[in-house]
Scaffold this motif. Structure first.
Motif, mmCIF file in Angstrom:
data_model
loop_
_atom_site.group_PDB
_atom_site.id
_atom_site.type_symbol
_atom_site.label_atom_id
_atom_site.label_comp_id
_atom_site.label_asym_id
_atom_site.label_seq_id
_atom_site.Cartn_x
_atom_site.Cartn_y
_atom_site.Cartn_z
ATOM 1 N N GLN A 14 0.498 -1.129 9.305
ATOM 2 C CA GLN A 14 1.686 -0.389 9.713
ATOM 3 C C GLN A 14 2.521 0.007 8.499
ATOM 4 N N THR A 15 2.664 -0.882 7.542
ATOM 5 C CA THR A 15 3.442 -0.585 6.339
ATOM 6 C C THR A 15 2.798 0.543 5.537
ATOM 7 N N GLY A 16 1.475 0.507 5.425
ATOM 8 C CA GLY A 16 0.769 1.563 4.704
ATOM 9 C C GLY A 16 0.995 2.926 5.336
ATOM 10 N N ILE A 17 0.919 2.983 6.668
ATOM 11 C CA ILE A 17 1.152 4.241 7.381
ATOM 12 C C ILE A 17 2.592 4.691 7.205
ATOM 13 N N ILE A 20 3.004 6.491 3.957
ATOM 14 C CA ILE A 20 2.488 7.859 4.068
ATOM 15 C C ILE A 20 3.501 8.737 4.800
ATOM 16 N N ASP A 21 4.056 8.228 5.903
ATOM 17 C CA ASP A 21 5.060 8.977 6.663
ATOM 18 C C ASP A 21 6.281 9.283 5.801
ATOM 19 N N LEU A 22 6.683 8.323 5.005
ATOM 20 C CA LEU A 22 7.861 8.476 4.157
ATOM 21 C C LEU A 22 7.665 9.630 3.170
ATOM 22 N N ILE A 23 6.508 9.663 2.530
ATOM 23 C CA ILE A 23 6.219 10.727 1.563
ATOM 24 C C ILE A 23 6.118 12.074 2.273
ATOM 25 N N ALA A 24 5.504 12.076 3.455
ATOM 26 C CA ALA A 24 5.371 13.322 4.224
ATOM 27 C C ALA A 24 6.739 13.863 4.628
ATOM 28 N N GLU A 25 7.638 12.976 5.026
ATOM 29 C CA GLU A 25 8.966 13.387 5.488
ATOM 30 C C GLU A 25 9.807 13.996 4.371
ATOM 31 N N GLN A 26 9.607 13.530 3.129
ATOM 32 C CA GLN A 26 10.400 14.036 2.005
ATOM 33 C C GLN A 26 10.005 15.452 1.628
ATOM 34 N N TYR A 49 0.085 -1.442 -2.347
ATOM 35 C CA TYR A 49 -0.079 -0.444 -1.278
ATOM 36 C C TYR A 49 -0.439 0.924 -1.866
ATOM 37 N N LEU A 50 0.285 1.345 -2.891
ATOM 38 C CA LEU A 50 0.041 2.662 -3.469
ATOM 39 C C LEU A 50 -1.337 2.753 -4.106
ATOM 40 N N ASN A 51 -1.751 1.704 -4.785
ATOM 41 C CA ASN A 51 -3.088 1.701 -5.394
ATOM 42 C C ASN A 51 -4.170 1.791 -4.323
ATOM 43 N N LEU A 56 -8.205 5.173 -1.471
ATOM 44 C CA LEU A 56 -8.777 5.638 -0.209
ATOM 45 C C LEU A 56 -8.640 7.154 -0.020
ATOM 46 N N GLY A 57 -7.918 7.795 -0.928
ATOM 47 C CA GLY A 57 -7.732 9.234 -0.826
ATOM 48 C C GLY A 57 -6.621 9.652 0.124
ATOM 49 N N LEU A 58 -5.875 8.676 0.635
ATOM 50 C CA LEU A 58 -4.773 8.982 1.549
ATOM 51 C C LEU A 58 -3.531 9.434 0.789
ATOM 52 N N LEU A 59 -3.429 9.022 -0.456
ATOM 53 C CA LEU A 59 -2.394 9.516 -1.349
ATOM 54 C C LEU A 59 -3.047 10.024 -2.628
#
Length: 254
Positions: A14-17, A20-26, A49-51, A56-59
Motif C-alpha cells: 500500500q505504501t509503495g502504491i 506512485i500516486d503521490l508522484i502522479a498527483e504532483q 521503496y524508491l529503489n 521494477l520499472g514503476l518509477l
C-alpha cells in the motif's frame, strides 16, 4: 502519508502504491527530499521503496536531475487496462514526428470507464509543463474531451457527459453544444486548457473500420503557438496524420 491499519492489506505494498500516486498527483518529477516531505516516510525506508519501484520499472530516476517520475511499466499496464495496445503502438511514432515537426507536445487520449485519459505523451523540447501526464483524466471542455463527447457513442459516454455538464454553467453548456456542430463537421476541436493557464490544445479524432472513435490525437502548447482553426498548416498536418492512423485500422471516410 497515513497508513490504514487493516489486517487484510499488505501495508508495504500500500505504501509503495501511495508513493506512485503521490508522484502522479504532483504532475512533474520530484526530488527525493520533496517525496520525503510530502510522504512523511523516513529517509531510510523511502530509499528502499524508491529503489524497489525504480528496479521494477514503476518509477524512473533521472540521474542527471536526480528526480523521480512515473516509469514505463505503468504505460504497459495502462495499455492493457484500456485495451489500446495496438493503437498506442501505431500512434507513438506519429506523436514523435508531430512533436519534432511542430515543437509542440503531442499526446494520445483514449476512453476508459472514467472518461478519456492520456495514454501516451511525446513532449516538446522546450519543457512545457501541461499539468498532466499518462493516466490523467481529461475534462469535457478540454479539446480531447470535446472529441469524445462529439464522436463517441452516447451509450458509453452518457453518464460521463451528464456528470461533466453538471460542473459547468448553463452559458458554457449552450456554447459547447453549438460548437459540437463545427467539431463534427471539421473533425477538429480547440480549447484553452482548463488544467493550466496560458496553455491551449487542439484535438482530432482517430476512427476504426466501423467508424467508431478509437482515440483523440491532441496537440498542446502555449496558447500563442497552438492553431485555433482546422485550416492552419499545422492543423492540416495533424489531421492528415490522424487520417493515416485511422486508415491503418480500416477506416474509410464517408
Amino acid at each position: 502519508m497515513e497508513q490504514q491499519k487493516n489486517a487484510t492489506i499488505i501495508q508495504s505494498l500500500q505504501t509503495g502504491i501511495q508513493i506512485i500516486d503521490l508522484i502522479a498527483e504532483q504532475g512533474h518529477p520530484l526530488k527525493f527530499n520533496e517525496i520525503q516531505e510530502l510522504s512523511g516516510i523516513t529517509k531510510s525506508n523511502l530509499y528502499k521503496y524508491l529503489n524497489t519501484l525504480t528496479q521494477l520499472g514503476l518509477l524512473y530516476r533521472d540521474k542527471k536531475q536526480n528526480t523521480y517520475s512515473l516509469g514505463s511499466k505503468l504505460i504497459e499496464y495502462g495499455m492493457a487496462a484500456t485495451g489500446s495496445k495496438d493503437l498506442i503502438g501505431k500512434v507513438t511514432p506519429y506523436l514523435q514526428d508531430i512533436s519534432r515537426q511542430t515543437s509542440l507536445t503531442a499526446l494520445l487520449a483514449v476512453w476508459t470507464h472514467d472518461g478519456p485519459v492520456i495514454a501516451n505523451i511525446w513532449s516538446a523540447n522546450y519543457g512545457l509543463n501541461i499539468g498532466a501526464q499518462i493516466g490523467t483524466n481529461l475534462p469535457l471542455l478540454s479539446s480531447s474531451g470535446k472529441i469524445f463527447a462529439t464522436f463517441k457513442d452516447m451509450i458509453y459516454i452518457k453518464e460521463w457527459r451528464l456528470k461533466e455538464l453538471s460542473k459547468i454553467p448553463e452559458s458554457l453548456r449552450k456554447e459547447f453544444e453549438e460548437e459540437q456542430q463545427e467539431i463534427a463537421k471539421n473533425h477538429f476541436a480547440y480549447s484553452k486548457e482548463p488544467i493550466v493557464e496560458q496553455v491551449s490544445s487542439f484535438s482530432v479524432p482517430i476512427f476504426d473500420y466501423n467508424n467508431d472513435l478509437l482515440g483523440a490525437l491532441t496537440i498542446v502548447g502555449f496558447t500563442s503557438l497552438v492553431p485555433q482553426s482546422p485550416d492552419d498548416e499545422v492543423s492540416q498536418y495533424v489531421l492528415n496524420c490522424a487520417k493515416e492512423i485511422s486508415e491503418s485500422f480500416g477506416y474509410q471516410p464517408k
